[in-house]
Each structure stands twice: as C-alpha cells, then as structure tokens.
Scaffold this active site. Structure first.
Site, PDB file in Angstrom:
ATOM      1  N   TYR A  54      92.334 144.016  29.168  1.00 12.07           N
ATOM      2  CA  TYR A  54      91.143 143.176  29.029  1.00 12.07           C
ATOM      3  C   TYR A  54      91.328 141.862  29.780  1.00 12.07           C
ATOM      4  CZ  TYR A  54      87.139 140.999  26.700  1.00 12.07           C
ATOM      5  OH  TYR A  54      85.944 140.380  26.433  1.00 12.07           O
ATOM      6  N   SER A 113      85.331 135.940  29.961  1.00 11.49           N
ATOM      7  CA  SER A 113      85.783 135.795  28.574  1.00 11.49           C
ATOM      8  C   SER A 113      86.693 134.582  28.481  1.00 11.49           C
ATOM      9  CB  SER A 113      86.549 137.056  28.154  1.00 11.49           C
ATOM     10  OG  SER A 113      87.209 136.886  26.914  1.00 11.49           O
TER      11      SER A 113
END
Length: 284
Positions: free
Chosen positions: A160, A147
């Site tokens: 995350y 990401s």
C-alpha cells in the site's frame, strides 16, 4: 470549457472513479449539491447506482459506468463516452483504491501486484485517458487520491505504501509538466489519514491474518474523519488550486513528524504498529 460560476463546480463536468462508496461517493454527492454534472464509475455496480440515486436526488445530471480501473482499454473507452455524453470534461478525481495488510515476508507477489495495479496503474490509466480533455476544457482540475501512507511508511503496509508513494510521485511530476507547458490544468494530490470508508473493511490481508478484525480495529481506533468531512476538505483544496491536500488531524501531524524526523518517525512507526493489530482475546 463547459461553463460555470461561483465556487468553480457549478456546471462543470466531473468524472470520479471509485464513486460507489466512501470518499468517492461523498465527493459525488457534494459536487451534485454544488451544481456539477457527474460521470461516475466503480467496480461495484450496486454501490455505484446507489450513489447516482443520491446525486440525482440533489438535481444533478449523472451518467454511470461499471468500471475496473485496471482495465486500460475500458478506462480509455469511458473517457470517450463521457465526452460524447457531456461535450467536455473539466475535472477528474482518480479516487479508486484498495487496501492490503501484510508483512513483506508473508505477502504474495500476486497481492502486491493487485495493490499496485489498482492504486497506481488505476490512477495512471485514469489520468492519461482524461488529460487531453481536461486540458481542452480551458480550466481543468486533475485530482489524485494518495494517502497519509504516501507521505510516511508503516510496517505491514509495504504494498500500500509503495502504491501511494507512486501516486504522489506521478502526480507531482504531472503538476510540474502542466506548469512547464502552461496548460490550464491545476493538479492536486490528496493525502487522507484515517477515513471511515469501505476500503479498510474490504481490505485483504496476508495468509493467517484476520482481515475483518484488522478492519474493525482500524475503524474503531484510527478512522478519525468521515467521508463527508473528507470530501469537503478535498473540494476546498481543489477550489483553491492547492497542489497538496491533507485530510484529517492525523495526516497533518504525522506528515509534519515525517518531514522533521525522517528517521525517528520510522522508529515510532515500528512501535506504533502494534496498535494497528486487533487486540488479542483475553484468556480465562
């Protein structure tokens, strides 16, 4: 090697996790159009079959497996099933993931564990299950999806961030190991910015936060890239054998900012985080 010509996808056997929606679905459909043979998995059986139907409509040979990537034995079994069905595996896209929003003080240990189990251990399980087969293909590709938040960190994204930084570290080490051993495998780590996928819409949030409102705000303000555009960028990078692929203008700009100003970007992130929260309703 299962064969194939042209852009490196026609005739190849590609396994994709998280293929039931979003980037995983877009990758599957695009690869189907390029002549790949597909082994698709997702925890969402209905979404998975919808993806498979689209791929078959484009003439692709497709197998499906409802799969939770945190269940290691199931992932190992799936890898064996794919080889038994197709005779080889040339490309693997470890794409399955989940999102979570919550500050460290508010998030539960269980929520952090879930994010790491899916986002990190799911990648590890998939990579280790398929790596021997990808090496044996003679011209393999192993692709992991990290990401933008595997390049820079943001408040309320600690779990995350941790999972996606871990994917990046794991993938970069694996790439070096393939180079040292001179195995015929090109390893790519993908760093998408804001993409309009179900990951944000199905994200969990810490107690007291409205996950739906957070997801709607993200889609409205920050999801700059379509899954189809993301898939095209990813496959372009895979075809060229690039070790890292940035998806979206936000990923490119913020990656540069993070590398040039590793402390200043954190001050910016603390300020910017107020825009991640949904706007408060007006009074009166």
């Amino acid at each position: 090697m299962s064969g194939g010509t042209g852009d490196g996808f026609a005739g190849r056997v590609a396994a994709i996790t998280g293929a039931g929606s979003g980037i995983g679905r877009a990758l599957a459909v695009e690869l189907a159009g390029r002549g790949a043979r597909l082994a698709l998995s997702d925890v969402d059986g209905a979404g998975l079959e919808a993806t498979a139907e689209r791929c078959r409509a484009r003439g692709a040979e497709v197998s499906t497996r409802r799969l939770d990537v945190t269940e290691r034995e199931d992932v190992l079994a799936w890898a064996g099933e794919v080889v038994a069905r197709f005779g080889a595996v040339d490309q693997v896209y470890a794409n399955a993931g989940v999102a979570y929003y919550g500050e460290v003080a508010a998030e539960s240990f269980e929520d952090v564990e879930r994010v790491l189990d899916v986002n990190f251990w799911g990648v590890v399980n998939t990579a280790k299950a398929f790596l021997p087969h990808v090496i044996a293909s003679g011209d393999g590709r192993l692709v992991t999806v990290s990401s933008l938040f595997g390049l820079i960190a943001m408040p309320a994204q600690s779990a995350y961030n941790a999972s996606k930084f871990a994917v990046r570290g794991f993938t970069e080490a694996l790439r070096q190991e393939m180079l040292v051993a001179r195995h015929p495998v090109r390893v790519t780590c993908v760093h998408p910015g804001g993409v309009r996928t179900a990951v944000a819409r199905s994200a969990r949030a810490a107690e007291g936060l409205d996950a739906g409102a957070l997801a709607a705000n993200f889609d409205r303000r920050f999801a700059l890239t379509s899954p189809e555009r993301a898939a095209g960028v990813i496959l372009g990078g895979v075809r060229r054998g690039r070790p890292r692929v940035l998806v979206g203008p936000d990923a490119r700009v913020l990656d540069l900012f993070g590398r040039l100003s590793p402390v200043a970007y954190q001050r910016f992130g603390a300020w910017f985080s107020r825009f991640l929260a949904p706007p408060k309703p007006k009074r009166g």
